[in-house]
Design a protein around this motif. Sequence first.
Motif, PDB file in Angstrom:
ATOM      1  N   ALA A  11      83.368 -22.182 -30.900  1.00  0.00           N
ATOM      2  CA  ALA A  11      84.659 -22.881 -31.002  1.00  0.00           C
ATOM      3  C   ALA A  11      85.501 -22.668 -29.752  1.00  0.00           C
ATOM      4  CB  ALA A  11      85.417 -22.393 -32.239  1.00  0.00           C
ATOM      5  N   ALA A  12      85.432 -21.458 -29.179  1.00  0.00           N
ATOM      6  CA  ALA A  12      86.210 -21.177 -27.968  1.00  0.00           C
ATOM      7  C   ALA A  12      85.703 -22.012 -26.795  1.00  0.00           C
ATOM      8  CB  ALA A  12      86.135 -19.686 -27.629  1.00  0.00           C
ATOM      9  N   VAL A  13      84.390 -22.151 -26.705  1.00  0.00           N
ATOM     10  CA  VAL A  13      83.821 -22.968 -25.622  1.00  0.00           C
ATOM     11  C   VAL A  13      84.204 -24.428 -25.826  1.00  0.00           C
ATOM     12  CG1 VAL A  13      81.647 -23.825 -24.635  1.00  0.00           C
ATOM     13  CG2 VAL A  13      81.948 -21.381 -25.098  1.00  0.00           C
ATOM     14  N   ALA A  15      86.825 -25.557 -27.352  1.00  0.00           N
ATOM     15  CA  ALA A  15      88.263 -25.683 -27.052  1.00  0.00           C
ATOM     16  C   ALA A  15      88.500 -25.726 -25.543  1.00  0.00           C
ATOM     17  CB  ALA A  15      89.027 -24.521 -27.676  1.00  0.00           C
ATOM     18  N   SER A  16      87.719 -24.933 -24.791  1.00  0.00           N
ATOM     19  CA  SER A  16      87.872 -24.927 -23.329  1.00  0.00           C
ATOM     20  C   SER A  16      87.454 -26.262 -22.736  1.00  0.00           C
ATOM     21  CB  SER A  16      87.017 -23.806 -22.715  1.00  0.00           C
ATOM     22  OG  SER A  16      87.442 -22.552 -23.191  1.00  0.00           O
ATOM     23  N   ARG A  19      90.230 -28.688 -23.519  1.00  0.00           N
ATOM     24  CA  ARG A  19      91.481 -28.417 -22.802  1.00  0.00           C
ATOM     25  C   ARG A  19      91.357 -28.665 -21.293  1.00  0.00           C
ATOM     26  NH1 ARG A  19      94.860 -27.891 -19.829  1.00  0.00           N
ATOM     27  NH2 ARG A  19      96.709 -26.551 -19.781  1.00  0.00           N
ATOM     28  N   PHE A  20      90.268 -28.161 -20.693  1.00  0.00           N
ATOM     29  CA  PHE A  20      90.158 -28.207 -19.231  1.00  0.00           C
ATOM     30  C   PHE A  20      89.101 -29.192 -18.714  1.00  0.00           C
ATOM     31  CE2 PHE A  20      91.872 -23.868 -19.980  1.00  0.00           C
ATOM     32  CZ  PHE A  20      93.042 -23.976 -19.254  1.00  0.00           C
ATOM     33  N   ARG A  23      86.906 -29.331 -15.105  1.00  0.00           N
ATOM     34  CA  ARG A  23      87.328 -28.129 -14.358  1.00  0.00           C
ATOM     35  C   ARG A  23      86.691 -26.889 -14.977  1.00  0.00           C
ATOM     36  NH1 ARG A  23      92.799 -26.720 -14.571  1.00  0.00           N
ATOM     37  NH2 ARG A  23      92.328 -25.206 -12.966  1.00  0.00           N
ATOM     38  N   TYR A  24      86.641 -26.852 -16.314  1.00  0.00           N
ATOM     39  CA  TYR A  24      86.021 -25.715 -17.003  1.00  0.00           C
ATOM     40  C   TYR A  24      84.510 -25.721 -16.782  1.00  0.00           C
ATOM     41  CZ  TYR A  24      83.915 -23.142 -20.881  1.00  0.00           C
ATOM     42  OH  TYR A  24      83.126 -22.307 -21.628  1.00  0.00           O
ATOM     43  N   PHE A  52      76.762 -19.311 -21.619  1.00  0.00           N
ATOM     44  CA  PHE A  52      77.816 -18.401 -21.154  1.00  0.00           C
ATOM     45  C   PHE A  52      77.491 -16.969 -21.593  1.00  0.00           C
ATOM     46  CE2 PHE A  52      81.744 -16.169 -20.718  1.00  0.00           C
ATOM     47  CZ  PHE A  52      82.328 -16.739 -19.596  1.00  0.00           C
TER      48      PHE A  52
ATOM     49  N   HIS B  12      96.159 -18.957 -23.518  1.00  0.00           N
ATOM     50  CA  HIS B  12      94.713 -18.931 -23.254  1.00  0.00           C
ATOM     51  C   HIS B  12      94.003 -17.589 -23.434  1.00  0.00           C
ATOM     52  CE1 HIS B  12      95.193 -22.977 -21.804  1.00  0.00           C
ATOM     53  NE2 HIS B  12      96.058 -22.591 -20.877  1.00  0.00           N
ATOM     54  N   ARG B  14      93.927 -15.511 -25.934  1.00  0.00           N
ATOM     55  CA  ARG B  14      93.434 -15.270 -27.301  1.00  0.00           C
ATOM     56  C   ARG B  14      93.539 -13.791 -27.699  1.00  0.00           C
ATOM     57  NH1 ARG B  14      89.467 -18.966 -29.730  1.00  0.00           N
ATOM     58  NH2 ARG B  14      89.774 -21.005 -28.802  1.00  0.00           N
ATOM     59  N   HIS B  36      85.258 -14.725 -21.461  1.00  0.00           N
ATOM     60  CA  HIS B  36      85.407 -16.169 -21.574  1.00  0.00           C
ATOM     61  C   HIS B  36      86.878 -16.565 -21.596  1.00  0.00           C
ATOM     62  CE1 HIS B  36      85.380 -20.173 -23.531  1.00  0.00           C
ATOM     63  NE2 HIS B  36      84.359 -20.335 -22.717  1.00  0.00           N
ATOM     64  N   VAL B  39      88.379 -16.698 -18.194  1.00  0.00           N
ATOM     65  CA  VAL B  39      88.118 -17.934 -17.447  1.00  0.00           C
ATOM     66  C   VAL B  39      89.207 -18.960 -17.763  1.00  0.00           C
ATOM     67  CG1 VAL B  39      86.548 -19.895 -17.181  1.00  0.00           C
ATOM     68  CG2 VAL B  39      85.623 -17.578 -17.346  1.00  0.00           C
ATOM     69  N   ASN B  40      89.556 -19.065 -19.039  1.00  0.00           N
ATOM     70  CA  ASN B  40      90.626 -19.992 -19.436  1.00  0.00           C
ATOM     71  C   ASN B  40      91.966 -19.576 -18.839  1.00  0.00           C
ATOM     72  OD1 ASN B  40      89.588 -21.983 -21.780  1.00  0.00           O
ATOM     73  ND2 ASN B  40      88.464 -20.064 -21.815  1.00  0.00           N
ATOM     74  N   LEU B  43      91.952 -20.692 -15.255  1.00  0.00           N
ATOM     75  CA  LEU B  43      92.182 -22.137 -15.136  1.00  0.00           C
ATOM     76  C   LEU B  43      93.648 -22.479 -15.436  1.00  0.00           C
ATOM     77  CD1 LEU B  43      88.892 -23.392 -16.834  1.00  0.00           C
ATOM     78  CD2 LEU B  43      89.457 -23.549 -14.414  1.00  0.00           C
ATOM     79  N   GLU B  47      96.462 -24.117 -12.804  1.00  0.00           N
ATOM     80  CA  GLU B  47      97.304 -25.278 -13.123  1.00  0.00           C
ATOM     81  C   GLU B  47      98.778 -24.942 -12.924  1.00  0.00           C
ATOM     82  OE1 GLU B  47      95.050 -27.839 -16.598  1.00  0.00           O
ATOM     83  OE2 GLU B  47      96.870 -26.764 -17.083  1.00  0.00           O
TER      84      GLU B  47
END
Lengths: 145, 83
Positions: A11-13, A15-16, A19-20, A23-24, A52, B12, B14, B36, B39-40, B43, B47
């Motif tokens: 779910a986190a991946v 969401a990334s 969201r991004f 770019r992600y 990941f 981001h 969490r 992980h 990384v968010n 990013l 921004e």
Amino acid sequence: VRVGVDLASIAAVRASIERFGDRYTHRCFTDREVEACSGSPEVRAASLAARFAAKEATVKALRAGPYGFDWRSVEILRQPDGGCAIALHGSLAELAARDGVGELSVSLTHEGAVAAAVVVALCEPTGHEMFDVAASARRDTAKES
Amino acid sequence: MEETIREVLGAHARLPVDISSIAINDDLFQAGMTSHASVNVMLGLEEAFDVEFPEAMLTKSTFESIGAISEALMELTVAEVIR
């Protein structure tokens, strides 16, 4: 032998990715990895999450945590037999060569909300490591007696 | 700068705790931020501050605390001005 293991939230991946966007994916994954993880958003997120986790497991196996690295310098490549292989690039490839890492083996899985990976690194034996093991065994024996 | 960093972390990182309870030098990874999530955070910071973190700065230590992130951003901002 060194081992690394890691879990990633699917779910986190997802969401990334939402969201991004690119770019992600482009900061974390190579073009070949992104191409290999096509499909529905759920399938894509699960496949990328497993990769990941494999990247993080590789970093752990290489003891590379303190060093600067690009997540794309660990590349998870699908093999014809259905398994995956690891290709190292850049600073992580240099670190692996310096530490005598001869071979990396990876196993990926995902189930429900999480993806996981285990990486085993085969390293050239060094006299230093053998000495440490022997010294550790002596300390353990001394503690027991 | 600190307020914006906290906003990015709140969105981001969490973390299992409220970002307002995190002191400037508290270890964010010990507080529950995963690789992980970092990384968010990276990013989100790119921004918010219109910068790009180079590979050499992509270490755990860069993102381990609000203070460390502030230092990294100042370094990046100065590099942008010089360029």
